[in-house]
Write a protein that holds these residues in place. Sequence first.
Motif, PDB file in Angstrom:
ATOM      1  N   ILE B 202    -123.967 -36.441 -17.447  1.00  0.00           N
ATOM      2  CA  ILE B 202    -124.403 -37.824 -17.232  1.00  0.00           C
ATOM      3  C   ILE B 202    -123.567 -38.348 -16.072  1.00  0.00           C
ATOM      4  O   ILE B 202    -122.330 -38.308 -16.124  1.00  0.00           O
ATOM      5  N   TYR B 203    -124.244 -38.790 -15.023  1.00  0.00           N
ATOM      6  CA  TYR B 203    -123.532 -39.179 -13.806  1.00  0.00           C
ATOM      7  C   TYR B 203    -122.998 -40.596 -13.905  1.00  0.00           C
ATOM      8  O   TYR B 203    -123.559 -41.436 -14.615  1.00  0.00           O
ATOM      9  N   LEU B 204    -121.897 -40.832 -13.170  1.00  0.00           N
ATOM     10  CA  LEU B 204    -121.258 -42.144 -13.194  1.00  0.00           C
ATOM     11  C   LEU B 204    -121.196 -42.759 -11.809  1.00  0.00           C
ATOM     12  O   LEU B 204    -120.925 -42.079 -10.826  1.00  0.00           O
ATOM     13  N   HIS B 205    -121.460 -44.050 -11.744  1.00  0.00           N
ATOM     14  CA  HIS B 205    -121.124 -44.863 -10.579  1.00  0.00           C
ATOM     15  C   HIS B 205    -119.601 -44.941 -10.528  1.00  0.00           C
ATOM     16  O   HIS B 205    -118.946 -44.953 -11.578  1.00  0.00           O
ATOM     17  N   GLY B 206    -119.028 -45.012  -9.339  1.00  0.00           N
ATOM     18  CA  GLY B 206    -117.575 -45.008  -9.196  1.00  0.00           C
ATOM     19  C   GLY B 206    -116.875 -46.078 -10.027  1.00  0.00           C
ATOM     20  O   GLY B 206    -115.787 -45.861 -10.568  1.00  0.00           O
ATOM     21  N   ASN B 210    -112.882 -45.253 -14.189  1.00  0.00           N
ATOM     22  CA  ASN B 210    -111.592 -45.534 -14.831  1.00  0.00           C
ATOM     23  C   ASN B 210    -111.696 -45.694 -16.334  1.00  0.00           C
ATOM     24  O   ASN B 210    -110.966 -45.068 -17.093  1.00  0.00           O
ATOM     25  N   ILE B 211    -112.608 -46.571 -16.735  1.00  0.00           N
ATOM     26  CA  ILE B 211    -112.680 -46.915 -18.155  1.00  0.00           C
ATOM     27  C   ILE B 211    -113.216 -45.734 -18.968  1.00  0.00           C
ATOM     28  O   ILE B 211    -112.742 -45.472 -20.067  1.00  0.00           O
ATOM     29  N   CYS B 212    -114.200 -45.012 -18.395  1.00  0.00           N
ATOM     30  CA  CYS B 212    -114.715 -43.847 -19.121  1.00  0.00           C
ATOM     31  C   CYS B 212    -113.609 -42.814 -19.337  1.00  0.00           C
ATOM     32  O   CYS B 212    -113.457 -42.263 -20.419  1.00  0.00           O
ATOM     33  N   ARG B 213    -112.841 -42.553 -18.274  1.00  0.00           N
ATOM     34  CA  ARG B 213    -111.743 -41.583 -18.406  1.00  0.00           C
ATOM     35  C   ARG B 213    -110.729 -42.081 -19.433  1.00  0.00           C
ATOM     36  O   ARG B 213    -110.165 -41.320 -20.196  1.00  0.00           O
ATOM     37  N   TYR B 214    -110.497 -43.389 -19.447  1.00  0.00           N
ATOM     38  CA  TYR B 214    -109.543 -43.938 -20.417  1.00  0.00           C
ATOM     39  C   TYR B 214    -110.051 -43.726 -21.848  1.00  0.00           C
ATOM     40  O   TYR B 214    -109.306 -43.293 -22.721  1.00  0.00           O
ATOM     41  N   TYR B 215    -111.352 -43.989 -22.076  1.00  0.00           N
ATOM     42  CA  TYR B 215    -111.928 -43.751 -23.405  1.00  0.00           C
ATOM     43  C   TYR B 215    -111.726 -42.282 -23.799  1.00  0.00           C
ATOM     44  O   TYR B 215    -111.350 -41.980 -24.915  1.00  0.00           O
ATOM     45  N   GLN B 216    -112.007 -41.388 -22.825  1.00  0.00           N
ATOM     46  CA  GLN B 216    -111.856 -39.954 -23.124  1.00  0.00           C
ATOM     47  C   GLN B 216    -110.411 -39.631 -23.481  1.00  0.00           C
ATOM     48  O   GLN B 216    -110.145 -38.844 -24.378  1.00  0.00           O
ATOM     49  N   SER B 217    -109.454 -40.287 -22.778  1.00  0.00           N
ATOM     50  CA  SER B 217    -108.038 -40.019 -23.053  1.00  0.00           C
ATOM     51  C   SER B 217    -107.642 -40.504 -24.442  1.00  0.00           C
ATOM     52  O   SER B 217    -106.644 -40.072 -25.005  1.00  0.00           O
ATOM     53  N   ASP B 221    -115.242 -38.530 -27.441  1.00  0.00           N
ATOM     54  CA  ASP B 221    -115.945 -37.443 -26.765  1.00  0.00           C
ATOM     55  C   ASP B 221    -117.198 -37.976 -26.078  1.00  0.00           C
ATOM     56  O   ASP B 221    -118.115 -38.455 -26.728  1.00  0.00           O
ATOM     57  N   LEU B 222    -117.211 -37.902 -24.740  1.00  0.00           N
ATOM     58  CA  LEU B 222    -118.370 -38.400 -23.994  1.00  0.00           C
ATOM     59  C   LEU B 222    -119.063 -37.286 -23.202  1.00  0.00           C
ATOM     60  O   LEU B 222    -120.018 -37.531 -22.488  1.00  0.00           O
ATOM     61  N   GLY B 223    -118.557 -36.058 -23.310  1.00  0.00           N
ATOM     62  CA  GLY B 223    -119.175 -34.932 -22.610  1.00  0.00           C
ATOM     63  C   GLY B 223    -118.851 -34.944 -21.120  1.00  0.00           C
ATOM     64  O   GLY B 223    -117.930 -35.625 -20.664  1.00  0.00           O
ATOM     65  N   ASP B 224    -119.670 -34.209 -20.353  1.00  0.00           N
ATOM     66  CA  ASP B 224    -119.423 -34.028 -18.918  1.00  0.00           C
ATOM     67  C   ASP B 224    -119.907 -35.257 -18.149  1.00  0.00           C
ATOM     68  O   ASP B 224    -121.082 -35.601 -18.197  1.00  0.00           O
ATOM     69  N   GLY B 238    -134.365 -35.913 -12.027  1.00  0.00           N
ATOM     70  CA  GLY B 238    -134.371 -35.685 -13.472  1.00  0.00           C
ATOM     71  C   GLY B 238    -133.069 -36.001 -14.177  1.00  0.00           C
ATOM     72  O   GLY B 238    -132.908 -35.650 -15.345  1.00  0.00           O
ATOM     73  N   THR B 239    -132.129 -36.697 -13.494  1.00  0.00           N
ATOM     74  CA  THR B 239    -130.827 -36.953 -14.110  1.00  0.00           C
ATOM     75  C   THR B 239    -130.730 -38.383 -14.654  1.00  0.00           C
ATOM     76  O   THR B 239    -131.569 -39.228 -14.390  1.00  0.00           O
ATOM     77  N   ILE B 240    -129.663 -38.608 -15.419  1.00  0.00           N
ATOM     78  CA  ILE B 240    -129.336 -39.951 -15.910  1.00  0.00           C
ATOM     79  C   ILE B 240    -128.009 -40.361 -15.275  1.00  0.00           C
ATOM     80  O   ILE B 240    -127.058 -39.576 -15.254  1.00  0.00           O
ATOM     81  N   THR B 241    -127.962 -41.584 -14.749  1.00  0.00           N
ATOM     82  CA  THR B 241    -126.724 -42.108 -14.169  1.00  0.00           C
ATOM     83  C   THR B 241    -126.412 -43.472 -14.795  1.00  0.00           C
ATOM     84  O   THR B 241    -127.310 -44.297 -14.937  1.00  0.00           O
ATOM     85  N   LEU B 242    -125.166 -43.677 -15.149  1.00  0.00           N
ATOM     86  CA  LEU B 242    -124.729 -44.978 -15.644  1.00  0.00           C
ATOM     87  C   LEU B 242    -124.105 -45.758 -14.503  1.00  0.00           C
ATOM     88  O   LEU B 242    -123.317 -45.204 -13.732  1.00  0.00           O
TER      89      LEU B 242
END
Lengths: 561, 354
Positions: B202-206, B210-217, B221-224, B238-242
């Motif tokens: 799942i792709y991320l806007h820049g 930060n916050i996604c990585r913090y949640y993962q830390s 579990d948010l996957g790739d 065909g992708t999903i981007t947040l």
Amino acid sequence: MNRFAELLDRLTYEPGRNNKLRLMTNYFASTPDPERGYALAALTGGLSFRYAKPNVIRSLIAERTDSVLFALSRDFVGDTAETVALMWPAPEAEKPNAVPHLSDVVTLLSTLGKAQLPVQLARWLDALDETGRWALLKLVMGALRIGVSARLAKTAAAALEDKDVTDIELMWPSLTPPYLDLFAWLEGRGEKPATQDPAPFRPAMLAQAIDDSDFEKLDATDFTAEWKWDGIRVQASAGINDKGTRVARMYSRTGEEISKSFPDLLESLRFNGSIDGELLILRDGRVQPFNVLQQRLNRKTVTTKLMSEFPAHLRAYDLLVDGDEDLRDLPFEARRKRLETFVARLKDSRIDISPLVPFDTWSELAAARAEPASVGSAEDASAVEGVMLKRRESPYVPGRPKGLWWKWKRDPFTADAVLMYAQRGSGKRSSYYSDYTFGVWTAGDEGNELVPVGKAYFGFTDEELLQIDRFVRRHTTKRFGPVREVAHTPEQGLVLEVAFEGLQRSTRHKSGLAMRFPRISRLRWDKPPGEADRLETLEKMLEGIERGQTSPLIAERKSRT
Amino acid sequence: MTYLKPMRAEDLLLPTPAGVCCERGGFHIDPTRPTDKAIITHAHSDHARAGHGAVLATQETLDIMRLRYGPDFAGATQAIRYGETVKLGDVSVTFHPAGHVLGSAQVAVESGNLRIVASGDYKDAADPTCTSFELVPCDVFITEATFGLPVFRHGDPDAEVGKLLHSVQLFSERAHLVGAYSLGKAQRVIALIRKAGYDKPIYLHGAMENICRYYQSRGIDLGDLPLVRDRKKVELVGTITLCPPSALKDVWSRRFPDPVACYASGWMRVRARARQSQVELPLVISDHADWNGLRAIVKATGARDIWVTHGQEDALVHWCQTQGLKARPLDIVGYGDEDETDGTADAGQAGNPA
């Protein structure tokens, strides 16, 4: 019903024409008869049952919810049907175990008596979810408004098997919901339904708006010009059916039949063919302004009095069919010759031909556009809203083809006015202050005061809407329900440059005048409210308009800004 | 203020236009102006502002404020755990989970036998990315009312994500952009997509990184989650981007192949809102309690006095009164300020999530 509701839901949000087509074609391909036929009827406005009045829906919800909560919700959502769909209580325990089919709804509605309607509606609403209830209410209230024209829905049906939508248009008047014969033919399972309508609609040709820069690329000698009349574009078709009787119909430019509203004009369609023209109101041979024509629109019944006070008239632009001969592939010049003969032969005072405006160069045409009265439009000059340019060799092409026809509208008038009141919009603007009442200065009892001269709710960009909305919220001085009064003193306030098509005298407004088609053309954050225009300036413009002399004032205004 | 009979409540917590103030404890809760000592319920920017003398909040809230505002966001900080109590003057303050976003808390303020709960923003719906809402019985309940109208019933978020995945299948040649607030909503949507069995990147806007990585830390579990930056158009088919909601209309979105604009928000329940933001696929997913949730919680707290901070306060106050509860709006300036514009303008980076 759920599938139909899903389709409507996706369609309302889908801006792209091709994606809309894809959604509808998918639906037609994957939904059985008669369900899809009724869906096509709903999408093309072809269902006929007694629509539920808004007050039926309101009393249903009033029995089930708190009136204050409903009012607050309605105010927020901006649409009664949607509000009811969202807040309908639908207790789980009383939920019927079957969701109704669209075909059940349509067939039952056409037989249901007025008294039975509320109970049946409530039963359906209990059975459906938010989206289903929304779609049901749109359907029974007779206003889908989902941004799909009848033609687009037919095009989607035609795309089932790559058929031509023109064929469907021609056979359409003889088809009835749920269109089993149409779908059978589309899917190659049945004969082509017969086309027997002698007065069908033919898709209209529209003009592009012209820009100053376009003229450099265009040669004046390739074009003819005529006045752009300020009425309603119509198509008048007539012919003899297989029983030997005359059929005459009038259509709007989108193909909606409007015959019922104009029985007086319909009587004059004693020909075989199809005329493209402008519907106008003529009194003593003089074209009336658009607001007079408006009195005849959206009437439930057309009375003799209405017809004699507002006699309808057809001013012909083009001839699409003459007898059995389809002229649409001929060049405009040739069609025009045929039209002249055709109209002359009719000898009917209700039908005349729109005159050509003679010119050799673009600057001559510009002069004619600025002073229609000086170039033959005479007393009708005030009903001219610009000129139309048509390429001499242009065939009649449905849609808005590039480069063939151009419209060159009159420049609007403008005035700087001060924002006085703002009202929350409805529909998609229900959470924004988007309807603005504005005023200009005049001498009052206690010095200068603002007097309202109009109301506008478009012309601005989304970004400007946000800016005005923010301004309104921060400068509110009083609240009256959904309306806010905003600061409007010579020192504090927001100046709006308002563009409008004309001015009329009005006894309904304190200022004594009303603007035609006003819109916000610019936000003048730079201008102190005290320097906005005065009522006297508008009065001078109005006098000018009444004399048919529009251009000098425009020139004067232009040079000032 | 004479109609407010229990003066004791006001002695303990005084509503002011800049937030509720506890003079006896010497602190404000979620103040909208810099103060000497602030208790912060959660890290959304309308509640958590930079520039206070001292801040008391959960570790997660402090961490996220640091990520957003930099290391000097407050003079001093103190972390507090759920269930933990601190004494400030003769007032005790206890934190309880609010179920809104990671680290979000309700603050129970107690003195003598009076307990007031300031709930910040909260929801009673399940959320795999934060601790669940805890009901705290109290005398006075301070509640939000973001979705305080009967038209807001959020429904099943799994069904909304189902709509998204179905659309990804149907329009497989296009890219799906999901606008979601960068703190809380984005991570919850990702978790819901994972729960539905979607295991592609799942792709991320820049701005989401930060916050996604913090949640993962923090072990969520948010996957790739690769960044969309530097990807070619063809790779994004065909992708999903947040992304933040504002980016849906930004030139940024032009890098995607015929993008489908989706927006995950409780506001999407109302068509006018969805259309105003020019969304093609509205997803009704909210981190606030809906109308049913607000009513259930207000009743369950047993509070006899309800203070409503922001949102659709008129309707909630009216309903409380029909239930025989005392209720009033607090008119705090600044909470949910981003809401008015979230349909069309930038509220994505740090706005009040809906």
